[in-house]
Design a protein around this motif. Structure first.
Motif, PDB file in Angstrom:
ATOM      1  N   PRO A 276      22.959  39.847  16.122  1.00 28.97           N
ATOM      2  CA  PRO A 276      23.284  40.137  17.520  1.00 28.97           C
ATOM      3  C   PRO A 276      22.605  39.142  18.453  1.00 28.97           C
ATOM      4  O   PRO A 276      21.658  38.437  18.063  1.00 28.97           O
ATOM      5  CB  PRO A 276      22.739  41.558  17.717  1.00 28.97           C
ATOM      6  CG  PRO A 276      21.673  41.692  16.682  1.00 28.97           C
ATOM      7  CD  PRO A 276      22.100  40.865  15.509  1.00 28.97           C
ATOM      8  N   LEU A 277      23.061  39.099  19.697  1.00 27.99           N
ATOM      9  CA  LEU A 277      22.545  38.119  20.644  1.00 27.99           C
ATOM     10  C   LEU A 277      21.048  38.266  20.882  1.00 27.99           C
ATOM     11  O   LEU A 277      20.343  37.271  21.095  1.00 27.99           O
ATOM     12  CB  LEU A 277      23.301  38.244  21.976  1.00 27.99           C
ATOM     13  CG  LEU A 277      24.794  37.900  21.924  1.00 27.99           C
ATOM     14  CD1 LEU A 277      25.427  38.150  23.275  1.00 27.99           C
ATOM     15  CD2 LEU A 277      25.014  36.463  21.487  1.00 27.99           C
ATOM     16  N   ASP A 278      20.549  39.507  20.853  1.00 26.63           N
ATOM     17  CA  ASP A 278      19.129  39.697  21.156  1.00 26.63           C
ATOM     18  C   ASP A 278      18.208  39.221  20.042  1.00 26.63           C
ATOM     19  O   ASP A 278      16.988  39.253  20.186  1.00 26.63           O
ATOM     20  CB  ASP A 278      18.845  41.162  21.486  1.00 26.63           C
ATOM     21  CG  ASP A 278      19.220  42.105  20.352  1.00 26.63           C
ATOM     22  OD1 ASP A 278      19.604  41.622  19.263  1.00 26.63           O
ATOM     23  OD2 ASP A 278      19.132  43.328  20.539  1.00 26.63           O
ATOM     24  N   ARG A 279      18.759  38.747  18.926  1.00 28.03           N
ATOM     25  CA  ARG A 279      17.945  38.192  17.841  1.00 28.03           C
ATOM     26  C   ARG A 279      18.038  36.676  17.780  1.00 28.03           C
ATOM     27  O   ARG A 279      17.428  36.051  16.911  1.00 28.03           O
ATOM     28  CB  ARG A 279      18.377  38.780  16.504  1.00 28.03           C
ATOM     29  CG  ARG A 279      18.065  40.252  16.318  1.00 28.03           C
ATOM     30  CD  ARG A 279      18.269  40.655  14.878  1.00 28.03           C
ATOM     31  NE  ARG A 279      17.480  39.845  13.971  1.00 28.03           N
ATOM     32  CZ  ARG A 279      17.679  39.773  12.645  1.00 28.03           C
ATOM     33  NH1 ARG A 279      18.660  40.469  12.094  1.00 28.03           N
ATOM     34  NH2 ARG A 279      16.906  39.010  11.888  1.00 28.03           N
ATOM     35  N   ILE A 280      18.805  36.069  18.684  1.00 30.80           N
ATOM     36  CA  ILE A 280      19.054  34.630  18.653  1.00 30.80           C
ATOM     37  C   ILE A 280      18.445  33.975  19.888  1.00 30.80           C
ATOM     38  O   ILE A 280      18.557  34.500  20.998  1.00 30.80           O
ATOM     39  CB  ILE A 280      20.567  34.343  18.597  1.00 30.80           C
ATOM     40  CG1 ILE A 280      21.200  35.007  17.368  1.00 30.80           C
ATOM     41  CG2 ILE A 280      20.831  32.843  18.558  1.00 30.80           C
ATOM     42  CD1 ILE A 280      22.712  34.917  17.334  1.00 30.80           C
ATOM     43  N   THR A 281      17.816  32.827  19.708  1.00 34.23           N
ATOM     44  CA  THR A 281      17.295  32.070  20.849  1.00 34.23           C
ATOM     45  C   THR A 281      18.231  30.923  21.230  1.00 34.23           C
ATOM     46  O   THR A 281      18.462  30.670  22.409  1.00 34.23           O
ATOM     47  CB  THR A 281      15.905  31.493  20.533  1.00 34.23           C
ATOM     48  OG1 THR A 281      15.991  30.639  19.377  1.00 34.23           O
ATOM     49  CG2 THR A 281      14.915  32.616  20.254  1.00 34.23           C
ATOM     50  N   GLU A 282      18.789  30.214  20.239  1.00 35.17           N
ATOM     51  CA  GLU A 282      19.706  29.107  20.516  1.00 35.17           C
ATOM     52  C   GLU A 282      20.431  28.722  19.244  1.00 35.17           C
ATOM     53  O   GLU A 282      19.982  29.021  18.127  1.00 35.17           O
ATOM     54  CB  GLU A 282      18.946  27.890  21.067  1.00 35.17           C
ATOM     55  CG  GLU A 282      19.884  26.798  21.598  1.00 35.17           C
ATOM     56  CD  GLU A 282      19.148  25.549  22.044  1.00 35.17           C
ATOM     57  OE1 GLU A 282      19.705  24.828  22.901  1.00 35.17           O
ATOM     58  OE2 GLU A 282      18.052  25.283  21.525  1.00 35.17           O
ATOM     59  N   ALA A 283      21.560  28.058  19.413  1.00 30.81           N
ATOM     60  CA  ALA A 283      22.332  27.565  18.278  1.00 30.81           C
ATOM     61  C   ALA A 283      22.608  26.087  18.462  1.00 30.81           C
ATOM     62  O   ALA A 283      22.828  25.606  19.584  1.00 30.81           O
ATOM     63  CB  ALA A 283      23.649  28.333  18.150  1.00 30.81           C
ATOM     64  N   THR A 284      22.566  25.343  17.383  1.00 32.72           N
ATOM     65  CA  THR A 284      22.898  23.922  17.386  1.00 32.72           C
ATOM     66  C   THR A 284      23.788  23.629  16.187  1.00 32.72           C
ATOM     67  O   THR A 284      23.951  24.473  15.299  1.00 32.72           O
ATOM     68  CB  THR A 284      21.633  23.032  17.308  1.00 32.72           C
ATOM     69  OG1 THR A 284      20.916  23.365  16.111  1.00 32.72           O
ATOM     70  CG2 THR A 284      20.739  23.237  18.517  1.00 32.72           C
ATOM     71  N   SER A 285      24.353  22.436  16.176  1.00 34.86           N
ATOM     72  CA  SER A 285      25.155  22.011  15.031  1.00 34.86           C
ATOM     73  C   SER A 285      24.607  20.695  14.511  1.00 34.86           C
ATOM     74  O   SER A 285      24.114  19.865  15.274  1.00 34.86           O
ATOM     75  CB  SER A 285      26.628  21.855  15.423  1.00 34.86           C
ATOM     76  OG  SER A 285      26.786  20.820  16.360  1.00 34.86           O
ATOM     77  N   ARG A 286      24.720  20.506  13.206  1.00 36.15           N
ATOM     78  CA  ARG A 286      24.275  19.264  12.580  1.00 36.15           C
ATOM     79  C   ARG A 286      24.847  19.193  11.174  1.00 36.15           C
ATOM     80  O   ARG A 286      25.289  20.213  10.618  1.00 36.15           O
ATOM     81  CB  ARG A 286      22.750  19.191  12.519  1.00 36.15           C
ATOM     82  CG  ARG A 286      22.084  20.259  11.657  1.00 36.15           C
ATOM     83  CD  ARG A 286      20.585  20.013  11.575  1.00 36.15           C
ATOM     84  NE  ARG A 286      19.883  21.070  10.889  1.00 36.15           N
ATOM     85  CZ  ARG A 286      19.753  21.167   9.572  1.00 36.15           C
ATOM     86  NH1 ARG A 286      20.315  20.256   8.792  1.00 36.15           N
ATOM     87  NH2 ARG A 286      19.083  22.162   9.013  1.00 36.15           N
ATOM     88  N   PRO A 287      24.863  18.015  10.559  1.00 40.22           N
ATOM     89  CA  PRO A 287      25.310  17.910   9.168  1.00 40.22           C
ATOM     90  C   PRO A 287      24.292  18.541   8.222  1.00 40.22           C
ATOM     91  O   PRO A 287      23.085  18.352   8.388  1.00 40.22           O
ATOM     92  CB  PRO A 287      25.435  16.403   8.941  1.00 40.22           C
ATOM     93  CG  PRO A 287      24.537  15.783   9.961  1.00 40.22           C
ATOM     94  CD  PRO A 287      24.565  16.689  11.151  1.00 40.22           C
TER      95      PRO A 287
END
Length: 332
Positions: free
Chosen positions: A254-265
């Motif tokens: 859920p959103l309240d467990r996430i700080t940020e998202a990124t993408s990478r290989p």
């Protein structure tokens, strides 16, 4: 948005498929020659399973059934390994996959030939012995065969792709919502699951049922992670298996467990040591291939990684929902 560029396949320069199937073909030929040379002196049934320190025979199979089972396993394993190295996106683990095939083919070939020679000339199969030192020799030769396979495979391909960076955002008008979903699958895991299932059923048909339990349990443990659906919406990130009922989820964040998202290989073997659902120090992930993936940083400091196409869009949407959640929390 553009997806991460795909690495070029070194298999164009090196015949990986031929190198991969070679040990399985060689093992099958050697087994056929040995069987032909000793078939007239084999008891019926054969002693094919040995236990205890002295290697006393405690399991028996017909000569034809034993030969059929062994050649079938070599055919199936050779086909699966040959198909795996022809995937459109070879990874850094492909040469090690080839090495594993060489070890497996050598182990099957040596054990089968050793069993045939041990039975040759015996009038009573229950008196046949296969001492432990022969199994130790088989293991040593299998390791040497694996080293040869790794040498023949040559250098591993290097993954390429988008550099890691700050997570993007999606231009989503206030008051509107959107969702993103992609299906992912892993041909190697599918092949492994089917291979375990087929081998388990084959052993169940030709041998006793206890010998097949491990293979069947392995198939049940592998197949649910062979294909999944990744979804991002206002509730967060959800990963579900396409082979399990919807209520059974691989992971929900859920959103309240996430700080940020990124993408990478993502380099599967270098970072996680293999395909599937992996747990490592600092996080976990469902990694079904090398290449583009999303990395979700959690509030507990760990990461969850999932390899999926169009990860940039998923990351942008997830970060947008995170910004909205923070704004509502700050305005409350």
């Amino acid at each position: 948005m553009k997806s991460a560029p795909r690495p070029s396949s070194p298999s164009k320069a090196r015949p990986w498929a031929l190198i991969t199937v070679l040990p399985f073909v060689a093992a099958a030929v050697v087994i056929a020659v040995v069987h032909f040379s000793v078939c007239a002196r084999l008891p019926e049934p054969l002693a094919t399973h040995f236990g205890g320190v002295d290697g006393q025979a405690d399991g028996f199979t017909s000569a034809r059934g034993f030969l059929t089972l062994t050649l079938t396993l070599l055919l199936v394993f050779g086909t699966v390994f040959g198909l795996l190295v022809r995937l459109p996106e070879p990874s850094e683990g492909t040469p090690w996959l080839i090495a594993g095939g060489y070890s497996l083919a050598a182990a099957i070939g040596l054990f089968t030939c050793g069993t045939l020679f041990a039975n040759a000339g015996a009038t009573d199969a229950s008196a046949v012995r296969l001492p432990l030192w022969e199994l130790a020799v088989t293991l040593a030769v299998a390791l040497l065969a694996g080293a040869l396979g790794r040498l023949l495979a040559g250098p591993a391909p290097r993954p390429s792709g988008r550099a890691a960076g700050e997570g993007p955002r999606l231009d989503l008008p206030a008051g509107t919502s959107a969702g993103w979903s992609r299906a992912i699958s892993s041909p190697p895991i599918v092949a492994l699951g089917i291979l375990l299932l087929g081998a388990g059923l084959l052993v169940l048909a030709l041998a006793d049922w206890p010998a097949s339990i491990g293979l069947l349990i392995g198939a049940l443990a592998v197949l649910p992670f062979a294909a999944a659906r990744v979804t991002v919406d206002r509730r967060g990130l959800t990963v579900t298996s396409t082979l399990l009922p919807p209520p059974l989820r691989i992971r929900h964040l859920p959103l309240d467990r996430i700080t940020e998202a990124t993408s990478r290989p993502i380099a599967v073997f270098r970072e996680f040591g293999g395909w599937g659902y992996r747990i490592r120090a600092g996080g976990s992930g469902l990694v079904l291939r090398s290449g583009e993936g999303m990395v979700v940083r959690l509030t507990n400091g760990k990461e969850f990684v999932v390899t999926v196409d169009d990860a940039v869009t998923a990351v942008a949407l997830l970060n947008t929902y995170l910004d909205r959640a923070r704004s509502r929390k700050e305005g409350a």
